[in-house]
Write an enzyme that holds these catalytic residues in place. Sequence first.
Site, short mmCIF file in Angstrom:
data_model
loop_
_atom_site.label_atom_id
_atom_site.label_comp_id
_atom_site.label_asym_id
_atom_site.label_seq_id
_atom_site.Cartn_x
_atom_site.Cartn_y
_atom_site.Cartn_z
N GLU A 49 76.82 -25.32 -37.23
CA GLU A 49 78.03 -26.11 -37.13
C GLU A 49 79.15 -25.31 -37.82
OE1 GLU A 49 78.27 -30.76 -37.74
OE2 GLU A 49 78.36 -29.86 -39.62
N ASP A 60 86.68 -34.11 -46.54
CA ASP A 60 85.88 -33.07 -47.14
C ASP A 60 86.04 -33.00 -48.52
OD1 ASP A 60 84.46 -31.59 -45.12
OD2 ASP A 60 86.64 -30.96 -44.27
#
Length: 261
Positions: A49, A60
């Site tokens: 990924e 994030d």
Amino acid sequence: MNRLDQKLRELKQEKRSGLVCYFTAGDPGFVESSNLFSQLGQAGADIIEIGIPFSDPVADGEIIQAAHIRALSAGQTVNKTIELVKEIRLKDNKTPIVFMTYLNPILQYGFEKLVCETENLIEGILILDAPLEYQDHFKLILNAKNMHLISMTAPTTPVERLEQISASATGFLYHVAENGLTGGNLNLPNLEKKIAEIKPIFNIPIAIGFGIKNESHVKALANKADLIVVGSALVDTFFKKGVNATLEKVRAFSQVLKQTK
């Protein structure tokens, strides 16, 4: 079938969970990324990924936010991320690759252009901030190139919404283990209950990500989730200790999954 479909079939035949390894493209530099990513499949990553760097990665945590900033500072762009995948494919033409991105960089670049330029290079795209109601256009473009738009769910996603998502989800489902940011803490009992709730609704494999940091987490989720995503722990190791230490960690995670059947 594309590489992802083939890999998911192989994992089902082997009756084991697959390892998904996340890294940010171009962190800490293009050459370093190319060197590492080209070896991930051989080390045991079932799926790679790749995060497309963005200046405001709101989903994030600190570790991956820092990776985005380093990559952008090193000059990484969407175009250079495509070039990076081309380099990977010269050495590894088997391991499935999925882009993980936010809407802004891919809309600025041109989504159809991105998909055309990555045909036969990547197998899917996960767009973190694209609501279900706005995904049809992306799905049509991807489906025409035999690629998947990877759907996402969260612990707070109600059953009715899960059923809506499942109606058009392909490839695999990415379920966020905990509400919050990448690299957070896991509540394994709650997560196992949620996996049991989701599985009957979806007829595609279930990936679990966010907060999976060590071998004990991987072992606890083996054969409960179809795919286990490790991101922050690997990104941190790569930045602090380099390629060899990162590949060693990938091998260790992979061995746990291969031994837990």
